[in-house]
Design a protein around this motif. Structure first.
Motif, PDB file in Angstrom:
ATOM      1  N   THR A  71       4.230  -5.733   5.638  1.00 39.56           N
ATOM      2  CA  THR A  71       3.526  -4.899   4.654  1.00 39.56           C
ATOM      3  C   THR A  71       4.352  -4.633   3.393  1.00 39.56           C
ATOM      4  N   PRO A  72       5.625  -4.208   3.488  1.00 37.12           N
ATOM      5  CA  PRO A  72       6.382  -3.940   2.253  1.00 37.12           C
ATOM      6  C   PRO A  72       6.511  -5.169   1.359  1.00 37.12           C
ATOM      7  N   GLU A  73       6.755  -6.322   1.972  1.00 34.95           N
ATOM      8  CA  GLU A  73       6.919  -7.546   1.193  1.00 34.95           C
ATOM      9  C   GLU A  73       5.611  -7.937   0.498  1.00 34.95           C
ATOM     10  N   VAL A  74       4.502  -7.801   1.212  1.00 33.95           N
ATOM     11  CA  VAL A  74       3.202  -8.110   0.612  1.00 33.95           C
ATOM     12  C   VAL A  74       2.917  -7.157  -0.545  1.00 33.95           C
ATOM     13  N   ALA A  75       3.204  -5.878  -0.348  1.00 33.03           N
ATOM     14  CA  ALA A  75       2.953  -4.892  -1.397  1.00 33.03           C
ATOM     15  C   ALA A  75       3.747  -5.211  -2.660  1.00 33.03           C
ATOM     16  N   LEU A  76       5.020  -5.525  -2.502  1.00 33.46           N
ATOM     17  CA  LEU A  76       5.852  -5.860  -3.659  1.00 33.46           C
ATOM     18  C   LEU A  76       5.343  -7.119  -4.359  1.00 33.46           C
ATOM     19  N   ARG A  77       4.967  -8.113  -3.569  1.00 30.78           N
ATOM     20  CA  ARG A  77       4.478  -9.363  -4.162  1.00 30.78           C
ATOM     21  C   ARG A  77       3.200  -9.128  -4.957  1.00 30.78           C
ATOM     22  N   VAL A  78       2.267  -8.360  -4.385  1.00 29.98           N
ATOM     23  CA  VAL A  78       1.000  -8.105  -5.074  1.00 29.98           C
ATOM     24  C   VAL A  78       1.240  -7.323  -6.362  1.00 29.98           C
ATOM     25  N   ALA A  79       2.112  -6.319  -6.310  1.00 26.68           N
ATOM     26  CA  ALA A  79       2.404  -5.536  -7.513  1.00 26.68           C
ATOM     27  C   ALA A  79       2.987  -6.423  -8.610  1.00 26.68           C
ATOM     28  N   GLU A  80       3.874  -7.327  -8.232  1.00 28.39           N
ATOM     29  CA  GLU A  80       4.468  -8.240  -9.213  1.00 28.39           C
ATOM     30  C   GLU A  80       3.422  -9.201  -9.764  1.00 28.39           C
ATOM     31  N   GLU A  81       2.562  -9.724  -8.901  1.00 30.95           N
ATOM     32  CA  GLU A  81       1.514 -10.641  -9.351  1.00 30.95           C
ATOM     33  C   GLU A  81       0.541  -9.955 -10.304  1.00 30.95           C
ATOM     34  N   CYS A  82       0.373  -8.650 -10.131  1.00 25.01           N
ATOM     35  CA  CYS A  82      -0.523  -7.882 -11.002  1.00 25.01           C
ATOM     36  C   CYS A  82       0.169  -7.426 -12.286  1.00 25.01           C
ATOM     37  N   GLY A  83       1.441  -7.769 -12.435  1.00 27.47           N
ATOM     38  CA  GLY A  83       2.189  -7.327 -13.606  1.00 27.47           C
ATOM     39  C   GLY A  83       2.409  -5.833 -13.625  1.00 27.47           C
ATOM     40  N   ALA A  84       2.485  -5.227 -12.442  1.00 30.60           N
ATOM     41  CA  ALA A  84       2.572  -3.769 -12.355  1.00 30.60           C
ATOM     42  C   ALA A  84       3.786  -3.303 -11.566  1.00 30.60           C
ATOM     43  N   ALA A  85       4.803  -4.139 -11.460  1.00 28.89           N
ATOM     44  CA  ALA A  85       5.982  -3.759 -10.682  1.00 28.89           C
ATOM     45  C   ALA A  85       6.637  -2.491 -11.219  1.00 28.89           C
ATOM     46  N   ASP A  86       6.524  -2.256 -12.528  1.00 28.23           N
ATOM     47  CA  ASP A  86       7.136  -1.071 -13.128  1.00 28.23           C
ATOM     48  C   ASP A  86       6.317   0.189 -12.878  1.00 28.23           C
ATOM     49  N   ARG A  87       5.116   0.032 -12.339  1.00 27.09           N
ATOM     50  CA  ARG A  87       4.263   1.187 -12.022  1.00 27.09           C
ATOM     51  C   ARG A  87       4.048   1.317 -10.519  1.00 27.09           C
ATOM     52  N   PHE A  88       4.929   0.706  -9.764  1.00 32.01           N
ATOM     53  CA  PHE A  88       4.793   0.687  -8.310  1.00 32.01           C
ATOM     54  C   PHE A  88       6.100   1.132  -7.671  1.00 32.01           C
ATOM     55  N   THR A  89       6.014   2.103  -6.760  1.00 30.75           N
ATOM     56  CA  THR A  89       7.181   2.599  -6.035  1.00 30.75           C
ATOM     57  C   THR A  89       6.985   2.368  -4.547  1.00 30.75           C
ATOM     58  N   LEU A  90       7.941   1.688  -3.931  1.00 27.84           N
ATOM     59  CA  LEU A  90       7.914   1.445  -2.491  1.00 27.84           C
ATOM     60  C   LEU A  90       9.025   2.251  -1.837  1.00 27.84           C
ATOM     61  N   THR A  91       8.675   3.001  -0.805  1.00 29.39           N
ATOM     62  CA  THR A  91       9.679   3.732  -0.047  1.00 29.39           C
ATOM     63  C   THR A  91       9.307   3.667   1.429  1.00 29.39           C
ATOM     64  N   ALA A  92      10.190   4.177   2.281  1.00 23.78           N
ATOM     65  CA  ALA A  92       9.973   4.059   3.723  1.00 23.78           C
ATOM     66  C   ALA A  92      10.159   5.402   4.406  1.00 23.78           C
ATOM     67  N   TYR A  93       9.371   5.623   5.428  1.00 20.68           N
ATOM     68  CA  TYR A  93       9.465   6.815   6.277  1.00 20.68           C
ATOM     69  C   TYR A  93       9.669   6.299   7.695  1.00 20.68           C
ATOM     70  N   PRO A  94      10.877   6.411   8.246  1.00 17.24           N
ATOM     71  CA  PRO A  94      11.228   5.681   9.465  1.00 17.24           C
ATOM     72  C   PRO A  94      10.857   6.343  10.786  1.00 17.24           C
ATOM     73  N   PHE A  95      10.205   7.487  10.743  1.00 17.92           N
ATOM     74  CA  PHE A  95       9.954   8.238  11.971  1.00 17.92           C
ATOM     75  C   PHE A  95       8.578   7.936  12.557  1.00 17.92           C
ATOM     76  N   GLN A  96       8.495   7.976  13.871  1.00 20.35           N
ATOM     77  CA  GLN A  96       7.198   7.855  14.520  1.00 20.35           C
ATOM     78  C   GLN A  96       6.416   9.139  14.267  1.00 20.35           C
ATOM     79  N   VAL A  97       5.216   8.984  13.750  1.00 18.96           N
ATOM     80  CA  VAL A  97       4.394  10.137  13.379  1.00 18.96           C
ATOM     81  C   VAL A  97       3.324  10.352  14.444  1.00 18.96           C
ATOM     82  N   ALA A  98       3.118  11.604  14.805  1.00 20.75           N
ATOM     83  CA  ALA A  98       2.123  11.935  15.825  1.00 20.75           C
ATOM     84  C   ALA A  98       0.751  11.413  15.420  1.00 20.75           C
ATOM     85  N   ARG A  99       0.037  10.878  16.387  1.00 23.06           N
ATOM     86  CA  ARG A  99      -1.316  10.410  16.126  1.00 23.06           C
ATOM     87  C   ARG A  99      -2.264  11.593  15.973  1.00 23.06           C
ATOM     88  N   ALA A 100      -3.337  11.366  15.221  1.00 21.04           N
ATOM     89  CA  ALA A 100      -4.332  12.414  15.016  1.00 21.04           C
ATOM     90  C   ALA A 100      -4.911  12.854  16.355  1.00 21.04           C
TER      91      ALA A 100
END
Length: 308
Positions: A71-100
């Protein structure tokens, strides 16, 4: 180097990197709309989801929560292909989150494992006056792009909250999908940034608070579809389908009923569920968002249906 100011929301696990520090505490946020995605394993959807959103808003923040499908790699690639890398921020949250559902209910709201803390931490990355919660499986139509682009400047200083209808699209194959227009799926997605617009814990999931005095704007129908692939588990983020209480979670109850009917070959028997077949050479997602929905008669959803 200036010292790091104290956290506004401290996580109980004691990791300062995942405390919440709201940007509006120390700066005036400039006009604009930032879309915040919290995603896990959405590589399949992002090539449809990100391009229209990058055209619609000033900035996109994507918070990856432990994806293992690229997912992160696809997101970065799509943002770059759209010419919007400067308007795109990718970050990570490494914890398992409780399900709804029951898992969420049993998790302390100040824990890094809580949906509530996860959302507040994610939205603390916004640096515009308005923010928008969006899911990694929701695709804007061309009309949706135009409406959000207009809202991004019309909302400034309004303190309004915007609800956006969405239409679940269950995908059977590249050419066939089922569009649910039997229920009105409507909830607030767009909010100002500020102390009165933070996330708190509710029974099944997190809820974003807003003052009773806030104007509520309802966007038109037909602006987005929510992709639901019939070959994968669309309910993995829930503790149990037993949690689909009809009074508190009617949307999930409807989704479960539609999914069950489609898996049993009963789609034609569900009121408001439309089978759509794309023309040869056109993916059904593109056909629905670019042709079928824009041309469909309004209103799309029967007004006797329940708003969920």
């Amino acid at each position: 180097m200036s010292p790091v100011r104290g956290a506004d929301l401290v996580c109980r696990e004691g990791d300062p990197a995942y405390d919440v520090r709201w940007p509006w505490r120390t700066e005036t946020l400039p006009p604009g709309l930032t879309c915040v995605f919290r995603v896990r394993n959405e590589a399949r959807n992002l090539p449809w989801v990100l391009p229209p959103m990058l055209r619609a808003v000033q900035h996109v923040v994507l918070v990856d929560n432990g994806s293992d499908d690229g997912t992160p790699e696809v997101a970065l690639r799509v943002a770059e292909e759209c010419g919007a890398a400067d308007r795109f921020t990718l970050t990570a949250y490494p914890f398992q989150v409780a399900r709804a559902g029951t898992e969420h209910l049993a998790t302390a709201p100040d824990s890094v494992h809580s949906l509530t803390h996860f959302y507040n931490w994610s939205f603390a990355h916004v640096r515009t006056a308005y923010s928008m919660k969006w899911d990694g499986d929701m695709v804007l139509t061309p009309e949706g792009v135009g409406v959000l682009a207009d809202l991004s400047w019309q909302l400034q200083d309004s303190n309004a909250v915007v609800a956006v209808p969405r239409h679940p699209l269950s995908i059977e194959s590249e050419s066939v999908a089922w569009l649910d227009l039997g229920f009105r799926f409507l909830e607030p997605w767009i909010y100002p940034m500020g102390p009165e617009f933070t996330f708190v814990k509710a029974f099944e999931w997190e809820v974003r608070e807003f003052p009773e005095t806030s104007e509520r704007i309802v966007a038109p129908e037909g602006l987005c579809v929510e992709l639901k692939w019939l070959d994968q588990d669309e309910f993995a983020h829930w503790s149990s389908t037993v949690d689909f209480d009809s009074s508190r979670a009617p949307r999930k109850r409807r989704e479960w009923e539609v999914y069950s009917a489609l898996m049993e070959g009963r789609g034609d028997a569900v009121p408001g569920l439309h089978r759509i077949e794309a023309p040869p050479g056109v993916h059904v997602v593109d056909h629905v968002t670019r042709t079928w929905l824009p041309q469909a008669a309004r209103p799309l959803v029967r007004r006797g249906g329940r708003t969920v």
